[in-house]
Design a protein around this motif. Structure first.
Motif, PDB file in Angstrom:
ATOM      1  N   HIS A  20       0.863  -1.144   0.021  1.00 38.86           N
ATOM      2  CA  HIS A  20       0.010   0.097  -0.060  1.00 38.86           C
ATOM      3  C   HIS A  20       0.931   1.357   0.125  1.00 38.86           C
ATOM      4  CE1 HIS A  20      -3.346  -2.876   0.442  1.00 38.86           C
ATOM      5  NE2 HIS A  20      -4.146  -1.759   0.456  1.00 38.86           N
ATOM      6  N   ASP A  21       1.781   1.134   0.922  1.00 40.74           N
ATOM      7  CA  ASP A  21       3.061   2.365   0.692  1.00 40.74           C
ATOM      8  C   ASP A  21       3.410   2.634  -0.634  1.00 40.74           C
ATOM      9  OD1 ASP A  21       2.702   2.444   3.567  1.00 40.74           O
ATOM     10  OD2 ASP A  21       4.686   1.834   3.813  1.00 40.74           O
ATOM     11  N   ALA A  22       3.849   1.439  -1.487  1.00 40.44           N
ATOM     12  CA  ALA A  22       4.367   1.608  -2.893  1.00 40.44           C
ATOM     13  C   ALA A  22       3.092   2.006  -3.645  1.00 40.44           C
ATOM     14  CB  ALA A  22       4.579   0.274  -3.423  1.00 40.44           C
ATOM     15  N   LYS A  28      -0.110   9.774  -5.000  1.00 39.40           N
ATOM     16  CA  LYS A  28      -0.371  11.420  -4.112  1.00 39.40           C
ATOM     17  C   LYS A  28      -1.652  10.902  -3.220  1.00 39.40           C
ATOM     18  CE  LYS A  28       2.902  13.399  -6.525  1.00 39.40           C
ATOM     19  NZ  LYS A  28       4.081  12.629  -6.268  1.00 39.40           N
ATOM     20  N   PHE A  29      -1.940   9.731  -2.913  1.00 36.77           N
ATOM     21  CA  PHE A  29      -2.814   9.530  -1.625  1.00 36.77           C
ATOM     22  C   PHE A  29      -2.216   9.419  -0.641  1.00 36.77           C
ATOM     23  CE2 PHE A  29      -5.391   7.989  -5.314  1.00 36.77           C
ATOM     24  CZ  PHE A  29      -6.524   8.708  -5.166  1.00 36.77           C
ATOM     25  N   ASP A  30      -2.748   9.932   0.767  1.00 34.80           N
ATOM     26  CA  ASP A  30      -2.280  10.024   1.978  1.00 34.80           C
ATOM     27  C   ASP A  30      -2.706   8.680   2.843  1.00 34.80           C
ATOM     28  OD1 ASP A  30      -1.293  12.604   1.685  1.00 34.80           O
ATOM     29  OD2 ASP A  30      -3.512  13.342   1.744  1.00 34.80           O
ATOM     30  N   HIS A  31      -3.749   8.158   2.398  1.00 32.34           N
ATOM     31  CA  HIS A  31      -4.283   6.916   2.973  1.00 32.34           C
ATOM     32  C   HIS A  31      -5.335   5.976   1.911  1.00 32.34           C
ATOM     33  CE1 HIS A  31      -4.147   9.728   6.392  1.00 32.34           C
ATOM     34  NE2 HIS A  31      -4.815  10.770   5.623  1.00 32.34           N
ATOM     35  N   ARG A 124      -6.159  13.038   1.404  1.00 27.86           N
ATOM     36  CA  ARG A 124      -6.661  12.307   0.163  1.00 27.86           C
ATOM     37  C   ARG A 124      -6.510  10.925   0.493  1.00 27.86           C
ATOM     38  NH1 ARG A 124      -4.046  12.481  -5.205  1.00 27.86           N
ATOM     39  NH2 ARG A 124      -6.123  12.071  -5.789  1.00 27.86           N
ATOM     40  N   ILE A 125      -7.767  10.295   0.125  1.00 25.12           N
ATOM     41  CA  ILE A 125      -8.026   8.741   0.638  1.00 25.12           C
ATOM     42  C   ILE A 125      -8.424   8.098  -0.555  1.00 25.12           C
ATOM     43  CG2 ILE A 125      -9.685   7.342   1.904  1.00 25.12           C
ATOM     44  CD1 ILE A 125     -10.050   9.658   3.817  1.00 25.12           C
ATOM     45  N   THR A 142     -11.555   9.002  -3.089  1.00 27.12           N
ATOM     46  CA  THR A 142     -11.631   8.628  -4.494  1.00 27.12           C
ATOM     47  C   THR A 142     -12.021   7.382  -4.655  1.00 27.12           C
ATOM     48  OG1 THR A 142      -9.764  10.379  -5.132  1.00 27.12           O
ATOM     49  CG2 THR A 142     -10.113   8.819  -6.560  1.00 27.12           C
ATOM     50  N   PRO A 143     -13.208   6.982  -5.125  1.00 24.90           N
ATOM     51  CA  PRO A 143     -13.591   5.814  -5.253  1.00 24.90           C
ATOM     52  C   PRO A 143     -12.634   4.906  -6.177  1.00 24.90           C
ATOM     53  CG  PRO A 143     -15.357   7.144  -6.019  1.00 24.90           C
ATOM     54  CD  PRO A 143     -14.165   7.878  -5.621  1.00 24.90           C
ATOM     55  N   ASN A 144     -12.139   3.751  -5.805  1.00 25.02           N
ATOM     56  CA  ASN A 144     -11.523   2.773  -6.612  1.00 25.02           C
ATOM     57  C   ASN A 144     -10.511   3.329  -7.544  1.00 25.02           C
ATOM     58  OD1 ASN A 144     -12.881   0.593  -5.237  1.00 25.02           O
ATOM     59  ND2 ASN A 144     -14.522   1.253  -6.239  1.00 25.02           N
TER      60      ASN A 144
END
Length: 146
Positions: A20-22, A28-31, A124-125, A142-144
């Motif tokens: 998930h980190d990668a 540019k998502f935080d979560h 940003r999720i 942001t969905p999927n």
């Protein structure tokens, strides 16, 4: 859970974090918020169709029979598990998980799926799972995403 399984599960969660980190950093998502899915009911009936868990959720936690749960992952933090346990006198609800794998998560019990809104992180999720329009007011989701 015996010691060998606990070690394997710890490695599994670590790999999920790394994956998930990668994915989060370059996009540019935080979560990441991973939804288990929801029950769907038969037309004009209170009988649900069989529940099928989101495989992305199941990859994080061994919960396959409980809808309206969420994994919230922020790089560098312990993942949070929002575990749905409604107050219901008519139907049998899922028990609070007490097995050893739960130690890998900050466990938060919710009695209503909309309680999850207050646990959504700022930023940003990437929302992974079945989308419902009610989620649109829960933050910068942001969905999927690709």
């Amino acid at each position: 859970m015996d010691e060998a399984l606990a070690t394997i599960y710890t490695a599994h969660v670590t790999m999920n974090k790394l994956r998930h980190d990668a994915a989060l950093e370059p996009s540019k998502f935080d979560h990441a918020v991973i939804f288990s899915g929801a029950l769907h009911y038969q037309f004009v009936d209170d009988m649900p169709y069989p529940f099928k868990v989101n495989p992305h959720f199941k990859m994080w936690v061994p919960v396959t029979d409980n809808p309206n749960c969420f994994v919230i992952y922020t790089p560098g933090l312990k993942p949070k598990l929002l575990y749905y346990q409604p107050v219901d006198y008519w139907h049998k609800v899922a028990d609070k998980p007490t097995v050893r794998w739960v130690e890998k998560f900050d466990l938060v019990m919710i009695a209503d799926p909309d309680e999850a809104k207050q646990h959504m992180p700022k930023g940003r999720i990437a929302f992974i799972g079945e989308w419902n329009e009610r989620f649109a007011s829960w933050g910068d989701l942001t969905p999927n995403p690709e």
